[in-house]
Write a protein that holds these residues in place. Structure first.
Motif, PDB file in Angstrom:
ATOM      1  N   PRO A  25      36.564  38.646  38.407  1.00  0.00           N
ATOM      2  CA  PRO A  25      37.532  39.694  38.764  1.00  0.00           C
ATOM      3  C   PRO A  25      38.656  39.826  37.735  1.00  0.00           C
ATOM      4  O   PRO A  25      39.081  40.941  37.421  1.00  0.00           O
ATOM      5  CB  PRO A  25      38.080  39.231  40.116  1.00  0.00           C
ATOM      6  N   VAL A  55      37.215  41.554  34.698  1.00  0.00           N
ATOM      7  CA  VAL A  55      37.047  42.981  35.005  1.00  0.00           C
ATOM      8  C   VAL A  55      38.406  43.689  34.930  1.00  0.00           C
ATOM      9  O   VAL A  55      38.518  44.783  34.375  1.00  0.00           O
ATOM     10  CB  VAL A  55      36.414  43.177  36.400  1.00  0.00           C
ATOM     11  N   TYR A  96      39.556  44.361  31.421  1.00  0.00           N
ATOM     12  CA  TYR A  96      38.828  45.485  30.812  1.00  0.00           C
ATOM     13  C   TYR A  96      39.198  46.815  31.456  1.00  0.00           C
ATOM     14  O   TYR A  96      39.608  47.761  30.771  1.00  0.00           O
ATOM     15  CB  TYR A  96      37.325  45.233  30.933  1.00  0.00           C
ATOM     16  N   MET A  97      39.104  46.869  32.790  1.00  0.00           N
ATOM     17  CA  MET A  97      39.334  48.145  33.476  1.00  0.00           C
ATOM     18  C   MET A  97      40.815  48.540  33.461  1.00  0.00           C
ATOM     19  O   MET A  97      41.141  49.726  33.466  1.00  0.00           O
ATOM     20  CB  MET A  97      38.828  48.071  34.927  1.00  0.00           C
ATOM     21  N   ILE A 123      41.156  50.513  30.431  1.00  0.00           N
ATOM     22  CA  ILE A 123      40.484  51.821  30.549  1.00  0.00           C
ATOM     23  C   ILE A 123      41.317  52.749  31.436  1.00  0.00           C
ATOM     24  O   ILE A 123      41.529  53.921  31.115  1.00  0.00           O
ATOM     25  CB  ILE A 123      39.073  51.648  31.173  1.00  0.00           C
ATOM     26  N   LEU A 124      41.799  52.202  32.563  1.00  0.00           N
ATOM     27  CA  LEU A 124      42.547  53.025  33.525  1.00  0.00           C
ATOM     28  C   LEU A 124      44.012  53.199  33.114  1.00  0.00           C
ATOM     29  O   LEU A 124      44.701  54.071  33.645  1.00  0.00           O
ATOM     30  CB  LEU A 124      42.496  52.387  34.923  1.00  0.00           C
ATOM     31  N   ASP A 125      44.455  52.339  32.175  1.00  0.00           N
ATOM     32  CA  ASP A 125      45.847  52.367  31.718  1.00  0.00           C
ATOM     33  C   ASP A 125      46.812  52.110  32.883  1.00  0.00           C
ATOM     34  O   ASP A 125      47.786  52.846  33.072  1.00  0.00           O
ATOM     35  CB  ASP A 125      46.154  53.710  31.041  1.00  0.00           C
TER      36      ASP A 125
END
Lengths: 74, 289
Positions: free
Chosen positions: B93, B96, B99-100, B103-105
């Motif tokens: 988690p 993740v 990384y995310m 991506i999602l800022d």
């Protein structure tokens, strides 16, 4: 015990499903295209779809585990 | 046997000394590091001790054991499996999120170094356990999870039989397997486990370990930029593959409840392969994978 394990696995599957949706949605966002490029978009899309598929398969297995044990008890 | 445990005791003493020295240095206040950089240094310095300790304990716990058909997994295997699961629960988690989040800022309402710290603790557990299993299997004699030399075609044919018919036929056609002959009988582990699950676990765990070590090495060695870029990219790819593998592993084992029981109690059950397409398991030779 089976129901508890199924519940935990279902939570895990749900979290992965949320992740899969975020990955797929963000594969098509302009910001991702600008910052990460096409290969990253493709990876997000493919990864998101595969995680979503396996999360659905796990959720189905959780449902089967609970209904099967309920049928045995009944 | 005594020598193995002496080596393990030395490894424990060295690991404790290494951890105390590393944490003492990081907590002394003498270094101009922020929490995140400090954690990076602690992580990279503790890695060799974790690997050595895992290897030494694995070798000490391994070795030939009395055959017991009522047991599927030895206590050391069960402990290693759940330690690995705990490592994944901490590292996945947080990985993740790293990384995310980019991506999602978006940011969580807690410092980023805490996310990294939890990720490193999980990664340390995973590295320790992988070294443990390597040592344990190297010292042991049971190789029933491995496909023996020259047996790949038989195991892949068995796998094609175990899969849903349409998928099995498709794979058999792609690999040139003949499903019309006699169906191979699985051993202690199903063909799905020997020909697909274990090899893919080996691949993704090797990938995440090598790329993770390459990423961590930059705090003690000038890792070239391109190598670091590919290590980071492949580390994320390995993380996604592990997410998929964990989902598939849970799906497979929940459908075969006796496997869950076996990985909790160690005891084998008469219905270890309850799925209708899986051939019945033959008598086990040892008590462990």
């Amino acid at each position: 015990m089976k129901a508890f394990a199924a519940l935990l696995a279902l939570v895990w599957a749900a979290l992965n499903a949320v992740l899969a949706i975020l990955m797929v949605v963000n594969a098509f966002v302009a910001k991702t295209a600008q910052h990460e490029g096409l290969p990253a978009q493709a990876a997000l899309l493919l990864g998101g779809l595969t995680i979503g598929l396996f999360a659905a398969l796990l959720a189905w297995e959780c449902y089967r585990l609970v209904t099967k044990s309920a049928a045995v008890r009944g | 046997m005594i020598v193995r445990w002496l080596v393990a005791l030395v490894a424990i003493a060295l690991a404790v000394s290494g951890a105390v020295a590393t944490l003492g240095q990081a907590g002394s206040g003498a270094q101009p590091w922020d929490e995140e950089l400090s954690d990076n240094f602690v992580f990279v310095k503790v890695i060799p001790f974790a690997l050595a300790l895992g290897l030494a304990l694995g070798i000490a716990l391994g070795g030939p054991r009395r055959a017991d058909a009522s047991r599927r997994f030895a206590p050391a295997t069960i402990a290693g499996h759940w330690l690995l699961a705990l490592g994944f629960l901490l590292a996945l988690p947080t990985g993740v999120w790293q990384y995310m989040g980019g991506i999602l800022d978006v940011s969580l309402p807690l410092p980023l170094y805490l996310i990294y710290r939890i990720h490193y603790i999980g990664a340390m557990l995973i590295l320790f356990t992988l070294a443990w299993f390597l040592g344990y299997w190297w010292a042991g004699t049971d190789r029933s999870l491995l496909v023996p030399r020259g047996q790949w075609r038989r195991h892949l044919t068995g796998l094609a039989h175990e899969l849903p018919p349409r998928l099995g036929r498709m794979i058999a056609s792609r690999l040139g397997l003949d499903l019309r002959g006699e169906r191979p009988t699985a051993g202690k582990f199903s063909f799905y486990e020997t020909a697909f699950s274990f090899p893919t676990w080996t691949f993704v765990l090797t990938l995440i370990t090598i790329t993770g070590l390459a990423k961590a090495a930059r705090y003690v060695y000038p890792v070239p930029g391109p190598l670091l870029y590919w290590a980071s990219t492949l580390h994320v790819a390995a993380m996604v593959l592990i997410l998929i593998k964990v989902l598939d592993h849970l799906r497979y084992t929940l459908a075969r409840w006796s496997l869950v029981v076996a990985m909790t109690t160690g005891r084998a059950s008469a219905s270890l392969a309850p799925a209708p397409r899986v051939a019945p398991a033959s008598a086990a030779g040892g008590d462990d994978e």
